[in-house]
Scaffold this motif. Structure first.
Motif, mmCIF file in Angstrom:
data_model
loop_
_atom_site.group_PDB
_atom_site.id
_atom_site.type_symbol
_atom_site.label_atom_id
_atom_site.label_comp_id
_atom_site.label_asym_id
_atom_site.label_seq_id
_atom_site.Cartn_x
_atom_site.Cartn_y
_atom_site.Cartn_z
ATOM 1 N N GLY A 193 40.881 23.799 -46.653
ATOM 2 C CA GLY A 193 40.192 24.320 -45.490
ATOM 3 C C GLY A 193 40.923 25.455 -44.823
ATOM 4 O O GLY A 193 41.900 26.007 -45.319
ATOM 5 N N ALA A 194 40.416 25.803 -43.619
ATOM 6 C CA ALA A 194 40.899 26.988 -42.914
ATOM 7 C C ALA A 194 42.362 26.892 -42.547
ATOM 8 O O ALA A 194 43.067 27.902 -42.503
ATOM 9 N N ALA A 195 42.855 25.687 -42.249
ATOM 10 C CA ALA A 195 44.241 25.562 -41.823
ATOM 11 C C ALA A 195 45.193 26.087 -42.880
ATOM 12 O O ALA A 195 46.135 26.817 -42.588
ATOM 13 N N VAL A 196 44.968 25.739 -44.146
ATOM 14 C CA VAL A 196 45.851 26.181 -45.210
ATOM 15 C C VAL A 196 45.774 27.687 -45.378
ATOM 16 O O VAL A 196 46.780 28.353 -45.597
ATOM 17 N N ARG A 197 44.598 28.249 -45.272
ATOM 18 C CA ARG A 197 44.445 29.690 -45.445
ATOM 19 C C ARG A 197 45.229 30.469 -44.402
ATOM 20 O O ARG A 197 45.564 31.625 -44.601
ATOM 21 N N ARG A 198 45.505 29.834 -43.292
ATOM 22 C CA ARG A 198 46.219 30.511 -42.215
ATOM 23 C C ARG A 198 47.650 30.008 -42.080
ATOM 24 O O ARG A 198 48.275 30.152 -41.042
ATOM 25 N N GLY A 199 48.171 29.381 -43.111
ATOM 26 C CA GLY A 199 49.569 28.988 -43.124
ATOM 27 C C GLY A 199 49.895 27.712 -42.395
ATOM 28 O O GLY A 199 51.061 27.403 -42.192
ATOM 29 N N LEU A 200 48.899 26.943 -41.944
ATOM 30 C CA LEU A 200 49.138 25.694 -41.239
ATOM 31 C C LEU A 200 48.816 24.516 -42.145
ATOM 32 O O LEU A 200 47.804 24.526 -42.849
ATOM 33 N N ASP A 201 49.662 23.517 -42.106
ATOM 34 C CA ASP A 201 49.419 22.315 -42.885
ATOM 35 C C ASP A 201 48.307 21.498 -42.222
ATOM 36 O O ASP A 201 48.391 21.184 -41.030
ATOM 37 N N PRO A 202 47.245 21.131 -42.966
ATOM 38 C CA PRO A 202 46.148 20.382 -42.340
ATOM 39 C C PRO A 202 46.599 19.064 -41.736
ATOM 40 O O PRO A 202 46.066 18.628 -40.711
ATOM 41 N N GLY A 203 47.574 18.402 -42.364
ATOM 42 C CA GLY A 203 48.062 17.146 -41.815
ATOM 43 C C GLY A 203 48.746 17.325 -40.480
ATOM 44 O O GLY A 203 48.589 16.501 -39.569
ATOM 45 N N VAL A 204 49.503 18.405 -40.339
ATOM 46 C CA VAL A 204 50.155 18.699 -39.061
ATOM 47 C C VAL A 204 49.105 19.020 -38.006
ATOM 48 O O VAL A 204 49.172 18.529 -36.869
ATOM 49 N N VAL A 205 48.133 19.851 -38.380
ATOM 50 C CA VAL A 205 47.057 20.205 -37.446
ATOM 51 C C VAL A 205 46.324 18.945 -36.991
ATOM 52 O O VAL A 205 46.007 18.784 -35.809
ATOM 53 N N ARG A 206 46.080 18.053 -37.919
ATOM 54 C CA ARG A 206 45.376 16.801 -37.603
ATOM 55 C C ARG A 206 46.190 15.921 -36.663
ATOM 56 O O ARG A 206 45.628 15.194 -35.813
ATOM 57 N N ALA A 207 47.506 15.966 -36.799
ATOM 58 C CA ALA A 207 48.365 15.085 -36.009
ATOM 59 C C ALA A 207 48.544 15.553 -34.569
ATOM 60 O O ALA A 207 48.822 14.731 -33.684
ATOM 61 N N VAL A 208 48.407 16.855 -34.319
ATOM 62 C CA VAL A 208 48.717 17.390 -32.987
ATOM 63 C C VAL A 208 47.885 16.743 -31.878
ATOM 64 O O VAL A 208 48.458 16.248 -30.882
ATOM 65 N N PRO A 209 46.541 16.705 -31.960
ATOM 66 C CA PRO A 209 45.785 16.083 -30.860
ATOM 67 C C PRO A 209 46.122 14.609 -30.684
ATOM 68 O O PRO A 209 46.102 14.103 -29.556
ATOM 69 N N ARG A 210 46.441 13.923 -31.771
ATOM 70 C CA ARG A 210 46.767 12.501 -31.665
ATOM 71 C C ARG A 210 48.102 12.304 -30.950
ATOM 72 O O ARG A 210 48.260 11.376 -30.150
ATOM 73 N N CYS A 211 49.064 13.164 -31.230
ATOM 74 C CA CYS A 211 50.331 13.094 -30.504
ATOM 75 C C CYS A 211 50.120 13.339 -29.009
ATOM 76 O O CYS A 211 50.702 12.643 -28.155
ATOM 77 N N LEU A 212 49.292 14.306 -28.686
ATOM 78 C CA LEU A 212 49.021 14.606 -27.282
ATOM 79 C C LEU A 212 48.311 13.441 -26.595
ATOM 80 O O LEU A 212 48.599 13.117 -25.435
ATOM 81 N N ARG A 213 47.415 12.810 -27.324
ATOM 82 C CA ARG A 213 46.732 11.658 -26.732
ATOM 83 C C ARG A 213 47.715 10.526 -26.458
ATOM 84 O O ARG A 213 47.632 9.835 -25.447
ATOM 85 N N GLY A 214 48.674 10.338 -27.374
ATOM 86 C CA GLY A 214 49.690 9.326 -27.144
ATOM 87 C C GLY A 214 50.533 9.621 -25.919
ATOM 88 O O GLY A 214 50.848 8.721 -25.127
#
Length: 462
Positions: A193-214
């Motif tokens: 997906g788009a995250a990889v095309r822009r140099g971001l790991d999809p797993g890291v992107v997925r984890a960010v909102p969950r960390c903030l919610r915690g």
């Protein structure tokens, strides 16, 4: 597992130290992150077992390079310490000293305060000639893979047992996101997906909102807002403002503002998400935003308007999620609180009790939602001047909230404060004011000196 210092030396220690330097300079939840099954996929860790990993950690602790968290920590944490070089012209005289000196040739680790309200990603540099660019990249990949696997394995950030782990994991996830954004972007069109095309790991992107919610669920609102704004800039630049993860982060910013008592700003932030049109009105995420707006109205003292909004969104929750879904029960809880805010305490108590009885069957009596609802029940009892009954109930609730949420969680402090007010109304002024002073000090420490709840607490002191 026994004493860490009693474990033998291990050939993995040097490589593990280099890996640990690739994480952010924050305490690391090692029992969650350091997984041999993941490590084995990376050079230098082939064949590593749990026993070998533990022995490597023990060797680093004996060398003074790692120290465990204090016994009072709610999760196991390791701190990577900066090695101390010997005085000029004076060689190390002990085995731990030699190990520390050797490690100082590999890594330099800068310290960062956990309580900082700003994002600061310190440089962790490979200094020795033994680590080339390829090995450094492999270590970064390993650290990232371990963090993603840990985040995917963690439970719901809204569940209290997971909060300390999410809070400990969060700075490491944020550091990886920001470091990836500052690195070169890959033009490759990848299937992830788009995250990889822009140099971001999809797993890291997925984890960010969950960390903030915690962080928000744990009551660390100031840290959550600051980190969320830094992460949002990265996500919107890389993925665009309509990306689901960017929208989720904006929701966490609004929640953090509400937690800080900045109700007008929080309402505007929630409306900004809806007005952007990134979610249709019936979408579950849009329902979350609408619940947030109703809560901000109540926070501003607009309890009638809050009641109306809760009633308006209840039908959508019932239709889409069902009557026993936690989000539906949150709407009913908010509506009950709006009734109490208008002085309609008998109605409010009945409404709170109906929600509470459902939660006892669905999530259990120790769930934070059930505890929040029962707090409403007891507060409504106090509003009806049933002070002796309310005091006993608040004391029980305070013990339960302290055990589940922690003694300094904002919700625990809310119960403690209301208990103090009941004691004051029962005529035990000296006891009540001593408790109010203790709550005031704790609220200043947790929420900041300018929070509206701090002002409300201070108002009850002479």
């Amino acid at each position: 597992m026994g004493s860490v210092a009693a474990a033998p030396a291990t050939p993995y220690a040097r490589r593990l130290l280099a890996l640990l330097g690739r994480f952010a300079p924050h305490p690391l939840p090692h029992t969650l992150v350091l997984r041999p099954v993941v490590l084995r996929d990376f050079p230098g860790f082939e064949g590593i077992t749990g026993e070998a990993l533990w022995a490597a950690l023990a060797a680093l602790e004996r060398a003074g390079l790692l120290r465990p968290a204090s016994p009072g920590s709610r999760v196991p944490l390791l701190h990577l310490t900066r090695p101390s070089a010997p005085a000029p012209g004076r060689p190390p005289t002990s085995a731990p000293g030699r190990a520390a000196a050797e490690a100082s040739e590999i890594l330099q680790v800068s310290e960062i305060s956990q309580s900082s309200d700003t994002v600061g990603i310190s440089e962790v540099s490979a200094l020795g000639s033994g680590e080339g660019a390829g090995e450094g990249a492999a270590l970064r990949d390993a650290a990232r893979a371990l963090l993603v696997r840990a985040a995917d394995a963690l439970g719901d950030p809204g569940r209290a047992p997971a909060w300390p782990l999410w809070c400990a994991l969060a700075p490491h996830v944020f550091a990886v996101l920001i470091a990836e954004a500052e690195g070169p972007r890959s033009p490759e069109i990848a299937p992830d997906g788009a995250a990889v095309r822009r140099g971001l790991d999809p797993g890291v992107v997925r984890a960010v909102p969950r960390c903030l919610r915690g962080l928000n669920a744990a009551g660390r609102y100031r840290v959550a807002e600051s980190r969320a704004r830094a992460c949002l800039a990265v996500l919107e630049d890389a993925l665009g403002p309509a990306a689901p993860e960017a929208v989720a982060v904006r929701g966490e910013i609004a929640a953090a503002l509400a937690g800080r008592g900045m109700w007008v700003d929080a309402e505007a932030a929630y409306w900004g998400i809806l007005d952007a049109g990134t979610r249709p009105p019936g979408d579950p995420d849009a329902l979350t935003v609408r619940r947030g707006i109703a809560g901000t109205l109540a926070g501003q003292g607009k309890h009638g308007a809050a009641e109306d909004m809760y009633r308006a969104i209840l039908e959508d929750h019932l239709r889409m999620l069902g009557p026993e879904h936690p989000a539906t029960l949150a709407v009913l809880r908010g509506e009950a609180a709006a009734l109490a805010g208008q002085g309609r305490y008998e109605e409010a108590e009945q409404a709170f009790r109906e929600v509470w009885h459902t939660e006892l069957l669905t999530v259990g009596p120790s769930h934070p939602d059930a505890l929040a609802t029962y707090h409403g029940v007891v507060s409504a009892m106090s509003g009806q001047e049933r002070y002796e009954e309310a005091e006993a109930a608040f004391r029980r609730l305070l013990g339960e909230r302290g055990a589940v949420l922690g003694p300094d969680h904002p919700d625990t402090l809310a119960t403690r404060f209301e208990l103090a007010l009941v004691i004051l109304l029962l005529g035990r002024a000296e006891e009540a004011r001593a408790e109010i002073r203790a709550v005031l000090a704790a609220r200043i420490d947790v929420l900041g000196a300018c929070h509206p709840l701090v002002e409300a607490t201070r108002a009850h002191l002479p």
